[in-house]
Scaffold this motif. Structure first.
Motif, PDB file in Angstrom:
ATOM      1  N   THR A  73       0.758  -1.027   0.174  1.00 16.39           N
ATOM      2  CA  THR A  73       0.001   0.064   0.066  1.00 16.39           C
ATOM      3  C   THR A  73       0.845   1.016  -0.033  1.00 16.39           C
ATOM      4  O   THR A  73       0.609   2.363   0.615  1.00 16.39           O
ATOM      5  CB  THR A  73      -1.060   0.019   1.342  1.00 16.39           C
ATOM      6  OG1 THR A  73       0.090  -0.100   2.352  1.00 16.39           O
ATOM      7  CG2 THR A  73      -1.839  -1.184   1.337  1.00 16.39           C
ATOM      8  N   GLY A  75       3.694   4.151  -2.139  1.00 18.88           N
ATOM      9  CA  GLY A  75       3.347   5.318  -3.127  1.00 18.88           C
ATOM     10  C   GLY A  75       2.632   4.793  -4.453  1.00 18.88           C
ATOM     11  O   GLY A  75       1.583   5.320  -4.765  1.00 18.88           O
ATOM     12  N   ILE A  76       3.284   3.957  -5.135  1.00 20.19           N
ATOM     13  CA  ILE A  76       2.929   3.603  -6.397  1.00 20.19           C
ATOM     14  C   ILE A  76       1.664   2.681  -6.409  1.00 20.19           C
ATOM     15  O   ILE A  76       0.809   2.696  -7.330  1.00 20.19           O
ATOM     16  CB  ILE A  76       4.034   2.884  -7.328  1.00 20.19           C
ATOM     17  CG1 ILE A  76       3.870   3.338  -8.870  1.00 20.19           C
ATOM     18  CG2 ILE A  76       4.297   1.463  -7.119  1.00 20.19           C
ATOM     19  CD1 ILE A  76       3.764   4.641  -9.439  1.00 20.19           C
ATOM     20  N   SER A 105      -1.828  -5.191   3.216  1.00 21.77           N
ATOM     21  CA  SER A 105      -0.626  -4.603   3.626  1.00 21.77           C
ATOM     22  C   SER A 105       0.212  -5.485   4.652  1.00 21.77           C
ATOM     23  O   SER A 105      -0.642  -5.962   5.572  1.00 21.77           O
ATOM     24  CB  SER A 105      -1.191  -3.305   4.536  1.00 21.77           C
ATOM     25  OG  SER A 105      -0.018  -2.735   5.325  1.00 21.77           O
ATOM     26  N   SER A 106       1.357  -5.335   4.484  1.00 23.94           N
ATOM     27  CA  SER A 106       2.414  -6.279   5.518  1.00 23.94           C
ATOM     28  C   SER A 106       2.330  -5.627   6.926  1.00 23.94           C
ATOM     29  O   SER A 106       2.770  -6.046   7.783  1.00 23.94           O
ATOM     30  CB  SER A 106       3.698  -6.361   4.894  1.00 23.94           C
ATOM     31  OG  SER A 106       4.299  -5.230   4.684  1.00 23.94           O
ATOM     32  N   SER A 107       1.861  -4.113   6.842  1.00 22.85           N
ATOM     33  CA  SER A 107       1.895  -3.487   8.223  1.00 22.85           C
ATOM     34  C   SER A 107       0.489  -3.584   8.951  1.00 22.85           C
ATOM     35  O   SER A 107       0.827  -4.151  10.288  1.00 22.85           O
ATOM     36  CB  SER A 107       1.665  -1.854   7.818  1.00 22.85           C
ATOM     37  OG  SER A 107       2.746  -1.469   6.805  1.00 22.85           O
ATOM     38  N   TYR A 131       0.063 -10.492   2.837  1.00 21.29           N
ATOM     39  CA  TYR A 131      -0.009 -10.989   1.611  1.00 21.29           C
ATOM     40  C   TYR A 131      -0.247 -12.250   1.258  1.00 21.29           C
ATOM     41  O   TYR A 131      -1.056 -12.565   0.442  1.00 21.29           O
ATOM     42  CB  TYR A 131       1.316 -10.670   1.116  1.00 21.29           C
ATOM     43  CG  TYR A 131       2.338  -9.174   1.093  1.00 21.29           C
ATOM     44  CD1 TYR A 131       1.480  -8.264   1.289  1.00 21.29           C
ATOM     45  CD2 TYR A 131       3.568  -9.061   1.024  1.00 21.29           C
ATOM     46  CE1 TYR A 131       1.912  -6.964   1.361  1.00 21.29           C
ATOM     47  CE2 TYR A 131       4.133  -7.789   1.028  1.00 21.29           C
ATOM     48  CZ  TYR A 131       3.253  -6.643   1.328  1.00 21.29           C
ATOM     49  OH  TYR A 131       3.930  -5.589   1.276  1.00 21.29           O
ATOM     50  N   HIS A 149      11.892  -3.478  -5.050  1.00 22.92           N
ATOM     51  CA  HIS A 149      12.669  -4.460  -6.119  1.00 22.92           C
ATOM     52  C   HIS A 149      13.160  -5.725  -5.446  1.00 22.92           C
ATOM     53  O   HIS A 149      12.996  -6.834  -5.784  1.00 22.92           O
ATOM     54  CB  HIS A 149      13.848  -3.875  -6.428  1.00 22.92           C
ATOM     55  CG  HIS A 149      13.665  -2.520  -7.400  1.00 22.92           C
ATOM     56  ND1 HIS A 149      14.525  -1.691  -7.134  1.00 22.92           N
ATOM     57  CD2 HIS A 149      12.437  -1.894  -7.729  1.00 22.92           C
ATOM     58  CE1 HIS A 149      14.038  -0.490  -7.666  1.00 22.92           C
ATOM     59  NE2 HIS A 149      12.868  -0.729  -7.691  1.00 22.92           N
ATOM     60  N   LYS A 170       8.243  -2.582 -11.999  1.00 23.14           N
ATOM     61  CA  LYS A 170       9.602  -2.698 -12.151  1.00 23.14           C
ATOM     62  C   LYS A 170      10.282  -2.341 -11.276  1.00 23.14           C
ATOM     63  O   LYS A 170      10.017  -1.560 -10.223  1.00 23.14           O
ATOM     64  CB  LYS A 170       9.979  -1.770 -13.456  1.00 23.14           C
ATOM     65  CG  LYS A 170       8.943  -0.311 -13.650  1.00 23.14           C
ATOM     66  CD  LYS A 170       9.177   0.494 -12.386  1.00 23.14           C
ATOM     67  CE  LYS A 170      10.563   1.087 -12.102  1.00 23.14           C
ATOM     68  NZ  LYS A 170      10.765   2.053 -11.086  1.00 23.14           N
ATOM     69  N   ARG A 242      14.172   3.033   0.150  1.00 19.74           N
ATOM     70  CA  ARG A 242      14.228   2.061  -0.964  1.00 19.74           C
ATOM     71  C   ARG A 242      15.049   2.555  -2.102  1.00 19.74           C
ATOM     72  O   ARG A 242      15.571   1.650  -3.117  1.00 19.74           O
ATOM     73  CB  ARG A 242      12.888   1.557  -1.598  1.00 19.74           C
ATOM     74  CG  ARG A 242      12.225   2.541  -2.342  1.00 19.74           C
ATOM     75  CD  ARG A 242      10.964   1.939  -3.018  1.00 19.74           C
ATOM     76  NE  ARG A 242      10.525   2.826  -3.754  1.00 19.74           N
ATOM     77  CZ  ARG A 242      10.769   3.043  -5.208  1.00 19.74           C
ATOM     78  NH1 ARG A 242      12.021   2.434  -6.000  1.00 19.74           N
ATOM     79  NH2 ARG A 242      10.483   4.120  -5.884  1.00 19.74           N
TER      80      ARG A 242
HETATM   81  N1  LIG Z   1       5.700   2.779 -12.345  1.00 15.38           N
HETATM   82  C1  LIG Z   1       6.109   3.794 -11.962  1.00 15.38           C
HETATM   83  O1  LIG Z   1       6.053   4.984 -12.163  1.00 15.38           O
HETATM   84  C2  LIG Z   1       6.508   3.762 -10.495  1.00 15.38           C
HETATM   85  C3  LIG Z   1       7.115   2.462  -9.880  1.00 15.38           C
HETATM   86  N2  LIG Z   1       7.616   2.367  -8.648  1.00 15.38           N
HETATM   87  C4  LIG Z   1       8.041   0.880  -8.347  1.00 15.38           C
HETATM   88  O2  LIG Z   1       7.307   0.623  -7.229  1.00 15.38           O
HETATM   89  C5  LIG Z   1       7.697  -0.178  -6.390  1.00 15.38           C
HETATM   90  C6  LIG Z   1       7.438   0.297  -5.011  1.00 15.38           C
HETATM   91  O3  LIG Z   1       7.831   1.666  -5.033  1.00 15.38           O
HETATM   92  P1  LIG Z   1       7.073   2.738  -3.897  1.00 15.38           P
HETATM   93  O4  LIG Z   1       5.639   2.645  -4.097  1.00 15.38           O
HETATM   94  O5  LIG Z   1       7.644   3.983  -4.363  1.00 15.38           O
HETATM   95  O6  LIG Z   1       7.718   2.272  -2.700  1.00 15.38           O
HETATM   96  P2  LIG Z   1       6.926   2.633  -1.192  1.00 15.38           P
HETATM   97  O7  LIG Z   1       8.167   2.568  -0.147  1.00 15.38           O
HETATM   98  O8  LIG Z   1       6.221   3.872  -1.216  1.00 15.38           O
HETATM   99  O9  LIG Z   1       5.826   1.392  -1.013  1.00 15.38           O
HETATM  100  C7  LIG Z   1       6.466  -0.018  -0.761  1.00 15.38           C
HETATM  101  C8  LIG Z   1       5.619  -0.767  -0.102  1.00 15.38           C
HETATM  102  O10 LIG Z   1       5.945  -2.007  -0.118  1.00 15.38           O
HETATM  103  C9  LIG Z   1       5.733  -2.545   1.357  1.00 15.38           C
HETATM  104  N3  LIG Z   1       7.082  -3.164   1.907  1.00 15.38           N
HETATM  105  C10 LIG Z   1       6.921  -4.618   2.174  1.00 15.38           C
HETATM  106  N4  LIG Z   1       8.247  -4.701   2.539  1.00 15.38           N
HETATM  107  C11 LIG Z   1       8.679  -3.683   2.600  1.00 15.38           C
HETATM  108  C12 LIG Z   1      10.200  -3.382   3.255  1.00 15.38           C
HETATM  109  N5  LIG Z   1      10.971  -3.954   3.594  1.00 15.38           N
HETATM  110  N6  LIG Z   1      10.308  -2.146   3.106  1.00 15.38           N
HETATM  111  C13 LIG Z   1       9.694  -1.005   2.225  1.00 15.38           C
HETATM  112  N7  LIG Z   1       8.356  -1.432   2.008  1.00 15.38           N
HETATM  113  C14 LIG Z   1       8.098  -2.604   1.906  1.00 15.38           C
HETATM  114  C15 LIG Z   1       4.989  -1.570   1.922  1.00 15.38           C
HETATM  115  O11 LIG Z   1       3.517  -1.758   2.036  1.00 15.38           O
HETATM  116  P3  LIG Z   1       2.511  -2.470   3.107  1.00 15.38           P
HETATM  117  O12 LIG Z   1       3.558  -1.662   4.374  1.00 15.38           O
HETATM  118  O13 LIG Z   1       1.416  -2.337   2.823  1.00 15.38           O
HETATM  119  O14 LIG Z   1       3.022  -3.859   3.004  1.00 15.38           O
HETATM  120  C16 LIG Z   1       5.543  -0.287   1.475  1.00 15.38           C
HETATM  121  O15 LIG Z   1       4.552   0.611   1.473  1.00 15.38           O
HETATM  122  C17 LIG Z   1       9.005  -0.398  -6.796  1.00 15.38           C
HETATM  123  O16 LIG Z   1       9.386  -1.498  -7.516  1.00 15.38           O
HETATM  124  C18 LIG Z   1       9.225   0.774  -7.456  1.00 15.38           C
HETATM  125  O17 LIG Z   1      10.282   0.818  -8.536  1.00 15.38           O
HETATM  126  C19 LIG Z   1       7.821   3.422  -7.827  1.00 15.38           C
HETATM  127  C20 LIG Z   1       7.495   4.558  -8.104  1.00 15.38           C
HETATM  128  C21 LIG Z   1       7.009   4.912  -9.413  1.00 15.38           C
END
Ligand SMILES: NC(=O)C1=CN([C@@H]2O[C@H](COP(=O)(O)OP(=O)(O)OC[C@H]3O[C@@H](n4cnc5c(N)ncnc54)[C@H](OP(=O)(O)O)[C@@H]3O)[C@@H](O)[C@H]2O)C=CC1
Ligand SMILES: O=C1OC[C@@H](O)[C@H](O)[C@H]1O
Length: 454
Positions: A73, A75-76, A105-107, A131, A149, A170, A242
């Motif tokens: 959940t 940003g993207i 959400s893992s949170s 998940y 990633h 990606k 990240r």
């Molecule tokens: N197509 C595009 O234009 C874009 C693509 N991306 C891609 O999207 C992916 C995510 O990026 P983005 O949304 O910016 O990242 P964020 O950090 O905003 O979100 C990542 C989410 O992944 C979950 N998560 C699970 N384990 C972890 C961990 N160990 N550390 C951090 N987050 C974790 C969390 O969600 P939860 O707590 O809910 O489980 C977290 O909110 C990447 O692969 C990035 O390359 C990013 C930006 C733009």
């Protein structure tokens, strides 16, 4: 049932009508066109936009409905899920629709619940606090994986093992071995799997590829492609973020470089009748203090059956910018150079909206795309503190989502503009660039072992 949406106040074209109210889905919503109120270069300038106020006839009859589960959940995930909301008919897509039916959400489950509200999921959408629960939901047709990633391999594999189709953000995985494993599982289980390189599904990309395959640009000798976004990482990200954290496979290459490579591949590889992987790859990396790459440059040689090679130059950076003044004065980010002309594409490479085709005789064809969609509420939110960047109408992520719907409707197992095989070749290029520069991620995120608790 049909609902006709017409501008309620005025049908005039032009800036004065930008705040026109639209009736859609039976409710009044404000139409606003993608305006910047942030200095980031993600934006189109207002002058680049063509106001568009069509009369749209919404039909809800006999559509293929794709039911999405959103895994993570951040940003993207939010941007993507919001892009599923606008009625596809506003982009002339009449035979499919998207529904967000679940999120995990893992949170916490509460976080997933809030997310579902934010993205206007369907009534009764399920919120999961893990998940593992999401992948067991029988109501979900496809899962969008939006974790960092480092987690893609484990998360996608979880989905595939549970029999779910997947669209994965990606870069697909941290390395080619992981991706090859996922592809094998998807094929064995007859599941759909696609990398969410949304750029490939943009009308502008389709237009550029069509110019190349129609032969209008002649023989393509060279493509330059850059996606560089000056972010001053030390001022923007803490070392755990990240974007710069090797434990999350951070760095410019996997996050931004994939788009520069996308342009090289979709112009020099995808457009070939018999595409051949690069015969040579040369890469240079400048590392950030965390060990992640802040700046990577790549030179690829593509063999041609007719003799000679085509060259692809792909560059990416978090240190310098493709569009330093945010006004496009630095010129195009992408140049595709052929014997009969040059195609230019302007920043940002990931979300292209403006292109020029300069013919050999000097004449120029210019094209611009806007990002249509009804109603306030669809917006871009990046993952690193930028917050909302606009009140636009959708970001163009819906085009890749539409492709997933068509593929599942028609029984296809891969995206039509980037095969799994092509994704693997690109991942091998990134592997090679890292190898030449001794850049490794931690073993636990590069392994093909499964399951690994990250
Ligand atoms: N197509 C595009 O234009 C874009 C693509 N991306 C891609 O999207 C992916 C995510 O990026 P983005 O949304 O910016 O990242 P964020 O950090 O905003 O979100 C990542 C989410 O992944 C979950 N998560 C699970 N384990 C972890 C961990 N160990 N550390 C951090 N987050 C974790 C969390 O969600 P939860 O707590 O809910 O489980 C977290 O909110 C990447 O692969 C990035 O390359 C990013 C930006 C733009
Ligand atoms: O995919 C992406 O495109 C836009 C960038 O801002 C973001 O870092 C990247 O993940």
């Amino acid at each position: 049932m049909k609902i006709v949406a017409t501008p309620a106040l005025s049908s005039a074209r032009g800036p004065a009508s930008m705040a026109t109210l639209f009736k859609c889905r039976g409710v009044l919503t404000r139409s606003s066109i993608f305006f910047p109120h942030h200095k980031s270069s993600h934006f189109l300038s207002p002058g680049n936009l063509i106001p568009r106020f069509p009369t749209v006839t919404y039909s809800t009859m006999s559509k293929f409905q794709l039911k999405w589960g959103i895994l993570a959940t951040g940003g993207i995930a939010e941007s993507f899920a919001r892009d599923l909301w606008p009625n596809p008919e506003t982009r002339d897509v009449k035979d499919i629709e998207h529904k967000v039916v679940a999120a995990a959400s893992s949170s916490s489950a509460k976080r997933a619940e809030d997310f579902l509200k934010e993205v206007r999921a369907v009534d009764g959408a399920k919120a999961y606090g893990s998940y593992k629960e999401l992948v067991q939901d029988p109501n979900v047709d496809i899962i969008y994986v939006a974790t960092p990633h480092s987690h893609h391999y484990q998360n996608v594999r979880l989905c595939l093992e549970a029999g779910k189709n997947v669209l994965c953000e990606k870069a697909f995985t941290t390395n080619a071995a992981q991706l090859e494993t996922l592809v094998k599982i998807a094929k064995e289980k007859n599941l759909f799997l696609m990398e969410a390189v949304w750029t490939r599904y943009f009308p502008l990309s389709i237009y550029v590829r069509d110019i190349i395959t129609s032969g209008k640009i002649g023989t393509v000798y060279r493509t330059y492609a850059d996606l560089s976004m000056s972010m001053a990482p030390e001022d923007t990200f803490d070392d755990k973020h990240r974007m710069v954290n090797p434990d999350l496979a951070g760095g410019a290459l996997l996050d931004l470089g994939i788009y520069a490579l996308t342009w090289v591949f979709q112009t020099l590889y995808h457009t070939q009748k018999n595409p051949q992987p690069p015969s040579s790859v040369l890469g240079a990396i400048r590392k950030y203090k965390t060990g992640a790459d802040e700046h990577t440059s790549m030179l690829l040689t593509f063999p041609r059956e007719s003799g000679g090679d085509a060259h692809g130059i792909a560059t990416t950076s978090m240190r310098v910018a493709a569009d330093p003044d945010g006004k496009g004065t630095a010129g195009p980010s992408i140049r595709i150079q052929g014997s009969d002309g040059e195609i230019q594409v302007f920043h940002p490479a990931y979300r292209p909206s403006r292109t020029k085709f300069i013919h050999k005789d000097g004449t120029v064809d210019e094209k611009k795309w806007e990002f249509p969609g009804p109603g306030k509420g669809s917006g871009w939110k990046n993952g690193f503190g930028g917050g909302w960047q606009n009140e636009g109408e959708g970001q163009g992520m819906y085009w890749e989502a539409d492709e997933c719907a068509y593929a599942l409707r028609d029984g296809r197992k891969e995206g039509k503009y980037e095969s799994l095989e092509e994704s693997v070749v690109i991942m091998r290029v990134m592997d090679e660039v890292r190898k030449q520069n001794n850049m490794k991620y931690p073993e636990k995120i590069e392994t093909v072992d499964y399951p690994v608790d990250l």
